[in-house]
Design an enzyme around this catalytic site. Sequence first.
Site, mmCIF file in Angstrom:
data_model
loop_
_atom_site.group_PDB
_atom_site.id
_atom_site.type_symbol
_atom_site.label_atom_id
_atom_site.label_comp_id
_atom_site.label_asym_id
_atom_site.label_seq_id
_atom_site.Cartn_x
_atom_site.Cartn_y
_atom_site.Cartn_z
ATOM 1 N N HIS A 58 -25.352 3.047 5.315
ATOM 2 C CA HIS A 58 -25.016 4.252 6.086
ATOM 3 C C HIS A 58 -24.225 3.948 7.355
ATOM 4 O O HIS A 58 -23.950 4.849 8.141
ATOM 5 C CB HIS A 58 -26.294 5.018 6.460
ATOM 6 C CG HIS A 58 -27.194 4.262 7.404
ATOM 7 N ND1 HIS A 58 -28.117 3.354 6.980
ATOM 8 C CD2 HIS A 58 -27.283 4.294 8.759
ATOM 9 C CE1 HIS A 58 -28.756 2.861 8.027
ATOM 10 N NE2 HIS A 58 -28.258 3.407 9.122
HETATM 11 C C1 UD1 Z 1 -28.361 7.592 12.710
HETATM 12 C C2 UD1 Z 1 -28.393 6.578 13.844
HETATM 13 C C3 UD1 Z 1 -28.463 5.182 13.273
HETATM 14 C C4 UD1 Z 1 -29.604 5.036 12.298
HETATM 15 C C5 UD1 Z 1 -29.548 6.133 11.256
HETATM 16 C C6 UD1 Z 1 -30.771 6.070 10.402
HETATM 17 C C7 UD1 Z 1 -27.159 7.118 15.885
HETATM 18 C C8 UD1 Z 1 -25.910 6.896 16.648
HETATM 19 N N1 UD1 Z 1 -27.169 6.650 14.643
HETATM 20 O O1 UD1 Z 1 -27.180 7.382 11.969
HETATM 21 O O2 UD1 Z 1 -28.653 4.254 14.332
HETATM 22 O O3 UD1 Z 1 -29.502 3.783 11.684
HETATM 23 O O4 UD1 Z 1 -29.500 7.417 11.893
HETATM 24 O O5 UD1 Z 1 -30.613 6.743 9.190
HETATM 25 O O6 UD1 Z 1 -28.087 7.686 16.404
HETATM 26 N N2 UD1 Z 1 -26.583 14.176 7.906
HETATM 27 C C9 UD1 Z 1 -27.038 15.115 6.995
HETATM 28 N N3 UD1 Z 1 -28.364 15.441 7.031
HETATM 29 C C10 UD1 Z 1 -29.245 14.903 7.913
HETATM 30 C C11 UD1 Z 1 -28.762 13.964 8.841
HETATM 31 C C12 UD1 Z 1 -27.430 13.613 8.825
HETATM 32 O O7 UD1 Z 1 -26.288 15.630 6.170
HETATM 33 O O8 UD1 Z 1 -30.435 15.247 7.872
HETATM 34 C C13 UD1 Z 1 -25.163 13.779 7.834
HETATM 35 C C14 UD1 Z 1 -24.245 14.648 8.694
HETATM 36 O O9 UD1 Z 1 -23.036 14.761 8.029
HETATM 37 C C15 UD1 Z 1 -24.070 13.763 9.934
HETATM 38 C C16 UD1 Z 1 -24.118 12.368 9.359
HETATM 39 O O10 UD1 Z 1 -25.035 12.441 8.290
HETATM 40 O O11 UD1 Z 1 -22.880 14.043 10.610
HETATM 41 C C17 UD1 Z 1 -24.538 11.324 10.341
HETATM 42 O O12 UD1 Z 1 -25.803 11.629 10.939
HETATM 43 P P1 UD1 Z 1 -26.186 11.031 12.383
HETATM 44 O O13 UD1 Z 1 -27.590 11.347 12.698
HETATM 45 O O14 UD1 Z 1 -25.150 11.411 13.393
HETATM 46 O O15 UD1 Z 1 -26.004 9.487 12.190
HETATM 47 P P2 UD1 Z 1 -26.575 8.520 11.067
HETATM 48 O O16 UD1 Z 1 -25.415 7.917 10.369
HETATM 49 O O17 UD1 Z 1 -27.609 9.218 10.278
HETATM 50 N N1 UDP Z 2 -35.867 4.455 3.988
HETATM 51 C C1 UDP Z 2 -36.513 5.428 3.237
HETATM 52 N N2 UDP Z 2 -35.822 6.015 2.201
HETATM 53 C C2 UDP Z 2 -34.550 5.654 1.871
HETATM 54 C C3 UDP Z 2 -33.909 4.656 2.656
HETATM 55 C C4 UDP Z 2 -34.591 4.077 3.715
HETATM 56 O O1 UDP Z 2 -37.668 5.767 3.490
HETATM 57 O O2 UDP Z 2 -33.980 6.232 0.929
HETATM 58 C C5 UDP Z 2 -36.611 3.842 5.099
HETATM 59 C C6 UDP Z 2 -36.621 2.339 5.086
HETATM 60 O O3 UDP Z 2 -37.631 1.850 4.256
HETATM 61 C C7 UDP Z 2 -36.846 1.989 6.543
HETATM 62 C C8 UDP Z 2 -36.135 3.107 7.256
HETATM 63 O O4 UDP Z 2 -35.959 4.161 6.311
HETATM 64 O O5 UDP Z 2 -38.219 2.011 6.855
HETATM 65 C C9 UDP Z 2 -34.815 2.628 7.728
HETATM 66 O O6 UDP Z 2 -34.038 3.701 8.116
HETATM 67 P P1 UDP Z 2 -32.464 3.723 7.997
HETATM 68 O O7 UDP Z 2 -31.997 2.755 6.972
HETATM 69 O O8 UDP Z 2 -32.101 5.138 7.858
HETATM 70 O O9 UDP Z 2 -32.009 3.290 9.463
HETATM 71 P P2 UDP Z 2 -31.963 1.921 10.298
HETATM 72 O O10 UDP Z 2 -33.204 1.150 10.061
HETATM 73 O O11 UDP Z 2 -30.731 1.210 9.851
HETATM 74 O O12 UDP Z 2 -31.811 2.382 11.689
#
Ligand code: UD1
Ligand code: UDP
Length: 386
Positions: free
Chosen positions: A219
């Site tokens: 992601h």
């Molecule tokens: C965020 C965090 C990242 C973390 C990740 C975990 C920041 C800067 N980034 O990244 O550190 O590793 O979460 O998963 O805080 N979206 C949906 N539905 C949702 C959430 C997001 O469709 O419920 C889509 C939207 O298009 C959104 C994009 O995902 O614009 C990115 O979401 P965002 O929360 O901004 O960043 P992540 O890439 O999820």
């Molecule tokens: N995770 C989950 N379902 C998924 C992918 C990840 O429950 O489909 C869990 C994973 O096991 C870990 C956490 O989400 O505990 C990590 O989150 P993510 O990869 O979104 O973000 P990051 O750790 O990179 O910030």
Amino acid sequence: MIKVLTVVGARPQFIKAAAISRAIRQEYSSRINEVLLHTGQHYDPEMNQVFFEELGLPQEDYNLNVGSGTHAVQTAAIMVGIEEILLKEKPDCLLLYGDTNSTLAGAVAASKLHIPIVHVEGGVRSYNKGMPEEVNRVMCDHLSTLIFVPTKSGMESLRHEGFKELNQPPFTPDNPKVYHCGDIMYDNSLLLAEVAKRKSTILDLHNLRNKKFALVTMHRPENVDDRETLGNLFRTFNDISIEEKIEVIVPLHPRTKKVFDESVSNEIKDKVRSNPLLKIIPPVSFLDITALEMEAEIVLTDSGGVQKEAYYFKKPCVIMMKKTAWVELEQSGTAVVTSNQPEKIRTAFKSLMAKKNKMTFPEIFGDGKASAFICERMIENFSTTK
Ligand code: UD1
Ligand code: UDP
């Protein structure tokens, strides 16, 4: 009794917060009153509600419903919302996890109101300020009063930034306390691995039982926001599955899904869709991902959490990042950092699979009791400063 205001917003934070909330409910409910604030950064049910239900996280007391946006829009909206609730609740401390925009916004809002910040998963550094997470972590650590650090390398990083382990109480943002306490995510995985084995149906659902498969999650913006890069990554997984005769299962983050659906070329989409070994599925629950991690042959990921969980379950890991903040993983020889370059990913995959059976996984993430340690230290520090 101390009042702790906890901020969560993104998937990994629900998981981390569940560990401390569980400890509070089981052992510290007479000494810690936790108020839970959800920023709304993640909102899809499978990125949000499923974790509350499955991990027993209490329903939030407040939800800011900020949703998605650019960094400034999202962070600013969270700051405004948190400030209002901090003024109303007047907690003894603000508990923040990790490195998301929700973390940063909480840190800035609380520090200006002189509310002490407790940062869980502090000290973690990738030394790549191109990642928004690196900026968020550095800022949060430097505004915190108590910093809980999961690894030795995290302690070392803070020492380099001028933090002193021997500071004496009372602790303040100018005289912070740094604790080496192990990784809170390990608490969850240790506790829930057996539950996942019993309860998760994901292996049957996707016909993976007794099959060799690789687990992929991704992601990070640098991997998934550009259609060519994401397309090349899918081409690589497609090739690996065919050449190595291994199934590849990809629970897709919504950020990645959006680019895949809207922008990746039809040529790649057709390849993926016609390959029975390559399965894209929606994001899964914590018990399901745990079951997948435990049974996979190998994990390929750019997730901070997933790369650590691969290690907890003694699985080799291809870390598809330029640099990892979890340097111990790389040093252990069980994980290889590849960035998103297809050739590096394929080479790492082959070399890790070849030496898989000879790998050792020394304990580098503590003893799975970080939550209790953190609760004790919050009580000790914030009951006495009143
Ligand atoms: C965020 C965090 C990242 C973390 C990740 C975990 C920041 C800067 N980034 O990244 O550190 O590793 O979460 O998963 O805080 N979206 C949906 N539905 C949702 C959430 C997001 O469709 O419920 C889509 C939207 O298009 C959104 C994009 O995902 O614009 C990115 O979401 P965002 O929360 O901004 O960043 P992540 O890439 O999820
Ligand atoms: N995770 C989950 N379902 C998924 C992918 C990840 O429950 O489909 C869990 C994973 O096991 C870990 C956490 O989400 O505990 C990590 O989150 P993510 O990869 O979104 O973000 P990051 O750790 O990179 O910030």
